[in-house]
Scaffold this active site. Structure first.
Site, PDB file in Angstrom:
ATOM      1  N   ASP A 299      80.576 -46.711  36.401  1.00 11.96           N
ATOM      2  CA  ASP A 299      81.926 -48.022  37.283  1.00 11.96           C
ATOM      3  C   ASP A 299      82.341 -46.359  37.609  1.00 11.96           C
ATOM      4  OD1 ASP A 299      81.192 -48.687  34.548  1.00 11.96           O
ATOM      5  OD2 ASP A 299      81.537 -50.194  35.225  1.00 11.96           O
ATOM      6  N   GLU A 428      70.014 -53.524  31.689  1.00 14.77           N
ATOM      7  CA  GLU A 428      70.291 -53.476  29.525  1.00 14.77           C
ATOM      8  C   GLU A 428      69.844 -54.477  29.189  1.00 14.77           C
ATOM      9  OE1 GLU A 428      74.878 -50.694  30.001  1.00 14.77           O
ATOM     10  OE2 GLU A 428      74.479 -53.126  30.053  1.00 14.77           O
ATOM     11  N   GLN A 497      71.109 -56.793  35.970  1.00 15.57           N
ATOM     12  CA  GLN A 497      72.010 -56.733  37.186  1.00 15.57           C
ATOM     13  C   GLN A 497      71.058 -55.854  38.074  1.00 15.57           C
ATOM     14  OE1 GLN A 497      74.410 -54.140  34.413  1.00 15.57           O
ATOM     15  NE2 GLN A 497      74.465 -52.589  36.042  1.00 15.57           N
TER      16      GLN A 497
END
Length: 672
Positions: A299, A428, A497
Site C-alpha cells: 500500500d 487475493e 481487486q
C-alpha cells in the site's frame, strides 16, 4: 453534506459519527491519535512477536472532551481544518463560547497539543466553568511503565514494550511528559477570555521528550505554539498544493486525501529522524486487532508513494530509506524460504521480517518485492539521486531484489520461458497459481531496472538479469488479445481487486491500446464491487488513458461510497469493513488526479504528459511538482497547459528541462 460553508478544506458537523473509528485523526511523522481517543501511537514502537506484533498503545492525556455543566444541550460544533491541520470542538452557551483545539505539532514532531479557550460574549461577571471529561490512565497493555519525577510542571512516565518483534530483538522505550488535566476550567469573574494549554511530549529518550516539552512550553508562553504548528503545516500544504475547479464533493475528497496523507510523512527539516513507513490506516490506528496491526504493505510503495514522490521527493526518499533499513530482515526472509537475495515481507513492522499473522500471504504474495523496487525506480527516474544508490544502501537493495527474482524463477523446457510458480497475485481470491501476469511483469521490471542502474553506476551487470527479463512469461491470450490473470484463468472468474489492470498503470507494461481496452473490459465487470477502495482508481486511470471520459468518471465515482461523513475518513470496503482512515484508497484517488487528469508518466527518458478531464472539471493547478531538481507549476485548463519552473536547485544543480510536443516543437523551461 457538510461543506464548511463552501470551503472545501474545512469539514464541519454539529454531531459526531456514531462509529468512533470514523472520527478524524491528528498525526505527524512520529505521533498520531484519533480525536477523543484515550490512546496514541508512536512511530516504530511495536509490541508482540512476529504475527502478533502491533502498534503499542501509549496512554493519551489528550483524549479530552469538554462539557458544559448544567446547560441543557448547548449548541456544539466540530471542525477539521485541513489548511491548519487542526481539529476543534466548540460549545456555544448563552453568554460564552468554549473552544478546544487539538493538533500534532508539525515541526516539533514529538509534541501533541490541546488548548481550551473560554470567551465571554456578554457583559456578565459571574465565573464560567467548563468540565473536562477524560478516560486517561497512565498505564498500557503493551508497555511496562514507571513514574519518574515531574519536570517543569509535567508528569513523567517511561517504559519499554513488553515483547520484541523477533526473539532477542530490541524493545523500544517510550518517555512521556504531559500537562496534568484538571477536572474543570473556570473563567474568573473579572476575566473576558482565557486560554489553557495542555501539552504531551513522547519520544524514545528522556532527553528528547524533555527538549520537546520545554520547546512547547516556551512557544505556549509566547502565545505562538499553535501559530508555529500552523506555519509549518501551511508551508507543507503550499509545497504540495493541488487545486481543482470542479464538483464540491471532488474538491472536498481531494483536500481530505491531502490532509490525511501529508500528515503521515516526515517534515522537510527532519533528516536525522529515521522514518518508520506508512501503514494502510496510518499512525493513529494499528492497535492489536485494528487496521492490520499498523503493519506496512505494498500500500505504501504502490499506492501512496507515487503521489508523495511528485509533491515531496524528500519524504519519498525517507520511505525508501525505511526499506533500506529493513533490508537485512528481507534477506533473512528469502533465506528462510530457500531463495537468494532479499524478499520483502508482505507485512513489515520494525525489522523487515515477515509479521503477517497468516502464513499464506507471506509465502505467496511475493509481488511486494517488485513493488518496493518499482518505487526505487520511479524515484531514480524523477530525481537522479545517485547518492541514495551509491552511498546510502540503495544499490545493495536493488541488487538483492534482482537476485531474489532470479532464484525464484524456474525454466520451462516446454515453453522455453521462465516461470514463477505457486504465488498469490494482488487478486487475493486466488492462491497457489502459476505465472501471475502482474507478479511476473513486476519481476521483469525489477530485473531491467537493476541492469540499467548497474550501467549508470558503472558496475558490472550480470547478463543473467536482462536474459531472464526477456524470457519471463507474462501470460497473453493471442485469440482474445488480453492478459489472463495467471495460467489457467477463465474469463468471467470473479476477481477481488485491481490486478491485471495495473499492467497498464503503474507498470506501463508494453501493450497496444486495443489490449489495454480489452484488459479493462475483461476485468471491470468481474471485479468484486465490495472490494478495496483503491481498485476503482486504477480502472478510472485506464479509461482516462483511452480518453473514455464518461467511463473514467463512473469508476472514480465508485470511490465516494468509501468516503465517510463528515470528516472524509475513508473505509477500505464500502460496507465499512477493513482498515479505516484507509490511506491506500486515498493514494489511489490522488493518483487519478496527479497521473490520470494530467497524463503524467514517469519514464527513463522524461516525464510524459497528456492531460484529459472528465466533464465538470475545468481547471487543475499543481503548484509544486518536483522533477530532476526543478519545481514546476503546472496549470491545465480545457484550452491550454502552462508550465513554469518556479525553482531550480543549486546543489546538486537541477537538470535543464524542455517541453517537447508530439509535433516535435521544443520549448526550453528555464527558471521563471
Amino acid at each position: 453534506m457538510a461543506d464548511g460553508e463552501g470551503d472545501p478544506g474545512v469539514f464541519t458537523a454539529t454531531a459526531l459519527p456514531g462509529d468512533p473509528r470514523l472520527l478524524p485523526t491528528v498525526t505527524n511523522a512520529f505521533l498520531g491519535t484519533r480525536v477523543f481517543r484515550d490512546i496514541l501511537h508512536a512511530a516504530g514502537v511495536y509490541s508482540g512477536a512476529a504475527g502478533d506484533t502491533h502498534r503499542a498503545d501509549v496512554p493519551s492525556p489528550l483524549g479530552l472532551r469538554m462539557a458544559a455543566p448544567g446547560a441543557r444541550s448547548p449548541a456544539q460544533s466540530f471542525a477539521l481544518n485541513t489548511w491548519t491541520g487542526t481539529f476543534s470542538h466548540t460549545i456555544q452557551s448563552p453568554g460564552y463560547t468554549a473552544t478546544q483545539q487539538l493538533y500534532a505539532h508539525h515541526s516539533l514532531v514529538h509534541l501533541m497539543a490541546s488548548s481550551v479557550t473560554i470567551r465571554r460574549l456578554d457583559g456578565s461577571t459571574h465565573p464560567v466553568t467548563v468540565q473536562l471529561q477524560s478516560l486517561f490512565v497512565p498505564q498500557s497493555q503493551d508497555l511496562h511503565l514507571s513514574s519518574g519525577p515531574d519536570f517543569q510542571g509535567a508528569h513523567y512516565i517511561y517504559g519499554q514494550t513488553l515483547v520484541p518483534e523477533v526473539e532477542g530483538g530490541p524493545r523500544p522505550t517510550v518517555h512521556m511528559l504531559w500537562t496534568p488535566i484538571p477536572q474543570s476550567l473556570t473563567l474568573g469573574e473579572e476575566e473576558r477570555e482565557r486560554c489553557w494549554q495542555f501539552l504531551t511530549a513522547v519520544a524514545g529518550s528522556e532527553e528528547e521528550a524533555k527538549r520537546s516539552y520545554s520547546a512547547g512550553l516556551s512557544l505556549a508562553a509566547a502565545g505562538s505554539l499553535h501559530r508555529s504548528h500552523v506555519r509549518a503545516w501551511a508551508a507543507l500544504r503550499r509545497g504540495c498544493s493541488v487545486e481543482l475547479d470542479g464538483p464540491l464533493a471532488l474538491r472536498q475528497a481531494l483536500h481530505g486525501c491531502l490532509y490525511y496523507l501529508l500528515s503521515a510523512i516526515p517534515p522537510r527539516d527532519s533528516p536525522g529522524v529515521p522514518f518508520h513507513g506508512i501503514s494502510p490506516g496510518g499512525l493513529s490506528n494499528g492497535t492489536r486487532g485494528e487496521d492490520y496491526w499498523g503493519h506496512v504493505f505494498w500500500d505504501q510503495d504502490t499506492w501512496m508513494f507515487p503521489n508523495i514522490l511528485l509533491l515531496h521527493p524528500g519524504a519519498a526518499r525517507a520511505i525508501l530509506q525505511y526499506r533500506i533499513r529493513t533490508l537485512e530482515g528481507a534477506r533473512r526472509n528469502a533465506r528462510e524460504q530457500g531463495y537468494e537475495g532479499a524478499k520483502f515481507p508482505w507485512e513489515s513492522a520494525a525489522t523487515g521480517r515477515e509479521v503477517c499473522p497468516e502464513e499464506i500471504y507471506g509465502a505467496q504474495e511475493i509481488h511486494i518485492t517488485g513493488d518496493v523496487l518499482m518505487a526505487f525506480e520511479q524515484y531514480y527516474c524523477t530525481t537522479q539521486d545517485l547518492k541514495l544508490f551509491q552511498e546510502d544502501g540503495g544499490w545493495e537493495l536493488v541488487e538483492a531484489v534482482a537476485w531474489y527474482w532470479c532464484s525464484r524463477m524456474v525454466w520451462s523446457e516446454e515453453e522455453q520461458l521462465y516461470h514463477i510458480r505457486g504465488v498469490m497475485p494482488p487478486d487475493e481470491y486466488h492462491s497457489q497459481v502459476d505465472n501471475s501476469a502482474y507478479t511476473n511483469a513486476v519481476a521483469q521490471r525489477s530485473l531491467n531496472f537493476a541492469a540499467v542502474l548497474a550501467r549508470d553506476l558503472l558496475l558490472p551487470a550480470p547478463e543473467e538479469w536482462e536474459d531472464r527479463a526477456r524470457k519471463i512469461k507474462v501470460p497473453f491470450d493471442e485469440d482474445r488479445k488480453y492478459h489472463p490473470e495467471y495460467d489457467g484463468y477463465s474469463p468471467g472468474e470473479p476477481v477481488k481487486q485491481a490486478d491485471v489492470v495495473l499492467l497498464g498503470f503503474p507498470l506501463m507494461h508494453p501493450m497496444s491500446a486495443e489490449v489495454r481496452r480489452n484488459d479493462l473490459e475483461m476485468y471491470e465487470p468481474v471485479t468484486d464491487p465490495a472490494g478495496p477502495a483503491m481498485t476503482w482508481s486504477m480502472f478510472a486511470l485506464g479509461w482516462l488513458e483511452l480518453k473514455e471520459l464518461q467511463r473514467a468518471w463512473s469508476q472514480l465515482e465508485k470511490c465516494f461510497s468509501n468516503i465517510t461523513e463528515p470528516f472524509k475518513v475513508w473505509v477500505e470496503n464500502s460496507d465499512g469493513s477493513g482498515a479505516v482512515n484507509f490511506l491506500t484508497g486515498m493514494g489511489g484517488f490522488l493518483q487519478v488526479i496527479l497521473f490520470g487528469f494530467t497524463g503524467f508518466r514517469i519514464t527513463r527518458s522524461g516525464l510524459l504528459f497528456d492531460p484529459t478531464f472528465p466533464d465538470g472539471i475545468t481547471k487543475l493547478k499543481l503548484s509544486s511538482i518536483s522533477y530532476l531538481g526543478n519545481r514546476l507549476e503546472v496549470t491545465i485548463t480545457r484550452e491550454e497547459i502552462r508550465m513554469e519552473v518556479t525553482e531550480a536547485s543549486w546543489d546538486p544543480p537541477a537538470s535543464p528541462l524542455e517541453a517537447v510536443l508530439e509535433s516535435g516543437q521544443r520549448f526550453p523551461l528555464g527558471e521563471g
